[in-house]
Write a protein that holds these residues in place. Structure first.
Motif, mmCIF file in Angstrom:
data_model
loop_
_atom_site.group_PDB
_atom_site.id
_atom_site.type_symbol
_atom_site.label_atom_id
_atom_site.label_comp_id
_atom_site.label_asym_id
_atom_site.label_seq_id
_atom_site.Cartn_x
_atom_site.Cartn_y
_atom_site.Cartn_z
ATOM 1 N N UNK A 90 66.193 -20.793 -12.812
ATOM 2 C CA UNK A 90 66.470 -21.436 -11.518
ATOM 3 C C UNK A 90 66.196 -22.935 -11.566
ATOM 4 N N UNK A 91 66.961 -23.673 -10.746
ATOM 5 C CA UNK A 91 66.752 -25.098 -10.540
ATOM 6 C C UNK A 91 66.593 -25.359 -9.047
ATOM 7 N N UNK A 92 65.739 -26.314 -8.676
ATOM 8 C CA UNK A 92 65.573 -26.631 -7.253
ATOM 9 C C UNK A 92 66.865 -27.153 -6.650
ATOM 10 N N UNK A 93 66.991 -27.030 -5.342
ATOM 11 C CA UNK A 93 68.170 -27.538 -4.654
ATOM 12 C C UNK A 93 68.178 -29.068 -4.680
ATOM 13 N N UNK A 94 69.354 -29.684 -4.579
ATOM 14 C CA UNK A 94 69.439 -31.151 -4.660
ATOM 15 C C UNK A 94 68.760 -31.867 -3.498
ATOM 16 N N UNK A 95 68.681 -31.222 -2.360
ATOM 17 C CA UNK A 95 67.912 -31.745 -1.229
ATOM 18 C C UNK A 95 66.776 -30.759 -0.984
ATOM 19 N N UNK A 96 65.695 -30.912 -1.732
ATOM 20 C CA UNK A 96 64.719 -29.820 -1.828
ATOM 21 C C UNK A 96 64.018 -29.478 -0.527
ATOM 22 N N UNK A 97 63.875 -28.170 -0.333
ATOM 23 C CA UNK A 97 63.009 -27.687 0.737
ATOM 24 C C UNK A 97 61.560 -27.980 0.333
ATOM 25 N N UNK A 98 60.620 -27.671 1.194
ATOM 26 C CA UNK A 98 59.228 -27.943 0.894
ATOM 27 C C UNK A 98 58.743 -27.238 -0.359
ATOM 28 N N UNK A 99 59.193 -25.993 -0.553
ATOM 29 C CA UNK A 99 58.757 -25.242 -1.732
ATOM 30 C C UNK A 99 59.321 -25.863 -3.011
ATOM 31 N N UNK A 100 60.617 -26.132 -3.019
ATOM 32 C CA UNK A 100 61.240 -26.706 -4.211
ATOM 33 C C UNK A 100 60.642 -28.068 -4.547
ATOM 34 N N UNK A 101 60.352 -28.857 -3.535
ATOM 35 C CA UNK A 101 59.795 -30.186 -3.760
ATOM 36 C C UNK A 101 58.421 -30.126 -4.412
ATOM 37 N N UNK A 102 57.758 -28.984 -4.318
ATOM 38 C CA UNK A 102 56.432 -28.820 -4.893
ATOM 39 C C UNK A 102 56.444 -27.951 -6.149
#
Length: 348
Positions: A90-102
């Motif tokens: 998996x890769x984080x979304x391009x405009x990351x949610x709080x979880x992906x950003x961390x």
């Protein structure tokens, strides 16, 4: 080079085709593909039920359970030519949610993540592939024949982490775990349970063949009886549910010892209705301080936990979990189930 491709949404589109050789971008490894595992998600994609191709074309390189050997590594990375590696899915979304950003992209809350071989990014089912150094995980050299188990082991590592985090809300020293299902996820969950020093029990339907023997070799006890009787008899502190079967799931919810934790990892089919006493389930969970948590996917730390677990495991048991190896040019055979299949891999 040759690669295993599919047109998502189109049943019967699986084929092995020539595709351009990859060129690593800055910070990427160039990897010689060794093997990819086949799981239920791959089968759903092949059946046209799931999956997304990259935006620029209609077909997707399949394969998310990877194993390869580094041919070229970027300067300054922790990798060198010859290293055994697997790629994170998996890769984080391009405009990351709080979880992906961390860095918790396995917990993405807006659904705009992407996934190798599943959602919008080519997978690892090719003779050569590239992966960002930050999304590659090194494996012990002796795992050349079993390292393809890393991705499913990462899913199990996350499940165990979830159990332990939920249990840590109060005093928690589990002794017995019941794993329901003796497929790859169930067997690997049993392996990690045994590595934690727990008394491990595994429940499945078959009474003979590969699975019971593998469970015993992992140091666990195998059961093939009535679900309710087995759960009542074991009275587990933890259940790792890996079947998705309605009866097993529902029985697990009320079958633990007090202050038990049930972790659901099996994905249930929809449309199958079962009559249940919802009040009795609720009463049991509330009065016993039980907890139920769902767990899927994994992030980078879970891959590293999985690599450590595989490095410590008995190699012969790991290799025996891989019950069939199919060459790339005959990849279609990997999607036709055979008796005693546990994990089928495609050799690249």
């Amino acid at each position: 080079m040759r690669a295993l491709t599919v047109r998502p949404g189109e049943k019967g589109s699986l084929e092995v085709r020539d595709v351009p050789d990859p060129v690593p971008a800055a910070g990427e490894l160039l990897v010689q593909g060794l093997a990819v595992g086949v799981c239920g998600t791959d089968k759903e994609i092949v059946q046209g039920e799931y999956g997304w191709a990259p935006a620029e074309r209609e077909w997707l390189v399949l394969g998310h359970e990877s194993l390869g050997r580094v041919r070229q590594a970027p300067p300054g990375s922790d990798f060198t030519a010859g290293d055994l590696v697997a790629g994170v899915v998996r890769r984080p979304d391009p405009e990351p949610c709080g979880a992906c950003a961390r860095g918790e992209f396995d917990m993405c809350r807006n659904g705009r993540y992407t996934e190798r071989g599943i959602k919008s990014i080519d997978g690892f089912g090719a003779q050569t592939w590239c992966v960002e150094a930050d999304y590659a995980v090194k494996l012990a050299p002796h795992l050349e024949r079993a390292g393809v188990l890393l991705e499913p082991t990462s899913v199990v590592a996350k499940a165990w982490e979830q159990v332990e985090r939920v249990g840590a809300r109060s005093w928690f020293e589990p002794r017995r775990v019941l794993v329901t299902g003796a497929g790859p996820i169930g067997l690997l969950a049993a392996l990690l349970g045994a590595q934690r020093g727990l008394e491990v029990h595994v429940l499945d339907r078959v009474t003979e063949g590969t699975k019971p023997a593998l469970v015993r070799d992992l140091g666990a006890t195998y059961h093939a009886g009535d679900v309710e009787q087995v759960i009542t008899g074991v009275c587990p502190d933890v259940v790792i549910e890996a079947t998705g079967a309605n009866e097993v799931v529902l029985t697990s919810l009320t079958g633990t010892a007090p202050y038990g934790v049930v972790c659901l990892t099996g994905v249930s089919p929809t449309g199958r209705r079962t009559t249940v006493d919802g009040g009795a389930i609720n009463r049991e969970i509330v009065l016993q301080n039980d907890a139920v948590v769902g767990s899927v996917n994994a992030n980078l730390r879970h891959y590293h936990q999985a690599a450590d677990a595989l490095a410590q495991a008995d190699l012969s048991s790991l290799e025996r979990m891989i019950t069939r190896r199919v060459p790339l040019e005959r990849a279609m055979e990997a999607f036709s189930p055979q008796q005693d299949d546990v994990k089928v891999v495609i050799e690249l």
